[in-house]
Design an enzyme around this catalytic site. Structure first.
Site, PDB file in Angstrom:
ATOM      1  CG  HIS A  45       4.348  -2.674   0.130  1.00  0.00           C
ATOM      2  ND1 HIS A  45       4.378  -2.811   1.504  1.00  0.00           N
ATOM      3  CD2 HIS A  45       4.607  -3.920  -0.369  1.00  0.00           C
ATOM      4  CE1 HIS A  45       4.647  -4.055   1.816  1.00  0.00           C
ATOM      5  NE2 HIS A  45       4.784  -4.762   0.705  1.00  0.00           N
ATOM      6  CG  ASP A  48       3.772  -7.625  -2.287  1.00  0.00           C
ATOM      7  OD1 ASP A  48       4.468  -6.948  -1.516  1.00  0.00           O
ATOM      8  OD2 ASP A  48       3.028  -8.540  -1.901  1.00  0.00           O
ATOM      9  CG  HIS A  88       0.512  -5.942   1.962  1.00  0.00           C
ATOM     10  ND1 HIS A  88       0.410  -5.995   0.594  1.00  0.00           N
ATOM     11  CD2 HIS A  88       1.760  -6.396   2.261  1.00  0.00           C
ATOM     12  CE1 HIS A  88       1.531  -6.453   0.071  1.00  0.00           C
ATOM     13  NE2 HIS A  88       2.376  -6.700   1.072  1.00  0.00           N
ATOM     14  NE  ARG A 126       5.520 -11.659  -2.109  1.00  0.00           N
ATOM     15  CZ  ARG A 126       6.218 -10.537  -2.224  1.00  0.00           C
ATOM     16  NH1 ARG A 126       6.194  -9.652  -1.244  1.00  0.00           N
ATOM     17  NH2 ARG A 126       6.946 -10.312  -3.302  1.00  0.00           N
TER      18      ARG A 126
END
Length: 355
Positions: A164, A166, A313, A329
């Site tokens: 995906h 993000d 990723h 994150r």
């Protein structure tokens, strides 16, 4: 110098400086407040990479060593602390990551407060629609999985399904993204990234011509439904957006294939069967593209910085019966994805430059 995107950041309060690594030692600590947020408004994004030194000297001249992990994606930098970057280094980092896709910094002392302040330099900080966060820090996206994680979260899914970019369903998805992993199981927990630049270059000229200009619907519907099933909040109304299948990076000017199974749902203007055939081919193309992927083995307190606009990723969940993996994150948003018909692929640009 003020961050170039400071005037577009919704959140101006003083960030807490929590020790998230210590909090994670006692188990999951995230909260899910019953707070709703308005849908995100458009903003003008100013990419720091436009101000970068093409040679990125502020990074290369100050690092102990820098080396590429694969020919097409992934670079590791030693001897620089992200918590102490100068303004020029911040700008040069934006260009380095735009070119290499993902850059890794080991043994980092950066805290969540410093990470959020750094993130504001690169765009408006994103608050995730459904994930938990530390108390008082909705801008911090937490990664936490351990042996107590319900296994049914992964039922019926293969590892390839987890590729995906993000929050690609937002009108203005993420640009540069920072992830610090500070707790690891004894073995496992790697992450993979792929280069959208080389994924595009690996298509035949006929496929490239076909893909240029196509539009894709990206949706958060399934993610929101899963959050509600788990009893978590959905902070905004359902979001879906239409983005180009091939997008142009605003700083490098290179074309990147912008597709992944996580949120891409259908090709605009095609029948269901046509759309599924195209998506299935392209998803198989990126999943099997081992020549434009990098698999990174983490060490504790490593930070990965990647450009969501030109990568996808995939976290590898091979450790859930072994131990805990934790990190945080920081997610700045960037421009609305666009396709410039006059832009070039990385291969084309590099060939022309070499001549």
């Amino acid at each position: 110098m003020a961050p170039p995107n400071a005037e577009t950041t919704e959140l101006v309060q003083e960030f807490k400086d929590l020790n998230l690594k210590e909090l994670a030692k006692t188990g999951a600590y995230t909260v899910y407040p019953e707070k709703k947020y308005p849908n995100l408004e458009p903003f003008e994004h100013s990419d720091p990479g436009h101000r970068a030194d093409p040679k990125k000297a502020s990074i290369y001249d100050n690092a102990e060593k820098i080396f590429d992990l694969t020919p097409h994606i992934g670079t590791e930098v030693h001897g620089i602390q992200l918590s102490k970057l100068s303004d020029q280094q911040k700008d040069d980092l934006a260009l380095l990551v735009a070119e290499r896709g993902v850059v890794f910094f080991r043994d980092q002392d950066i805290t969540i407060k410093q990470g959020l302040e750094l993130g504001k330099h690169y765009g408006r900080l994103h608050i995730h629609n459904s994930s938990g966060h530390p108390e008082g820090l909705p801008e911090a996206h937490i990664v936490y999985f351990d042996t107590e994680t319900p296994q049914d979260l992964f039922t019926g899914r293969s590892a390839g399904d987890s590729w995906h970019s993000d929050v690609s369903y937002e009108q203005q998805p993420l640009g540069l993204t920072f992830l610090k992993i500070d707790t690891l199981p004894p073995i496992g927990g790697d992450t993979m990234w792929l280069s959208g630049y080389t994924a595009y270059d690996r298509l035949s000229p006929a496929w490239q011509k076909f893909a240029d200009g196509l539009q894709v619907v990206h949706s958060a519907k399934e993610q929101q439904e899963e959050a509600i099933r788990q009893g978590h909040i959905s902070r905004r109304s359902h979001v879906s957006s239409v983005h180009p299948l091939v997008r142009t990076h605003p700083v490098t000017g290179w074309k990147a294939l912008y597709i992944q199974p996580g949120f891409a749902r259908e090709i605009v203007g095609m029948s269901y069967r046509e759309s599924r055939a195209v998506l299935n081919f392209l998803i198989n193309h990126i999943e099997s593209g081992h020549d434009f992927q990098v698999r990174f083995r983490w060490t504790e307190d490593t930070v990965a910085v990647w450009d969501n606009r030109v990568t996808a990723h995939n976290a590898i969940f091979d450790y859930l019966d072994i131990g805990r993996r934790h990190g945080w994150r920081v997610s700045p948003q960037a421009e609305k994805p666009f396709f410039d018909p006059s832009s070039k692929s990385r291969r084309q640009a590099e060939l022309e430059k070499s001549k």
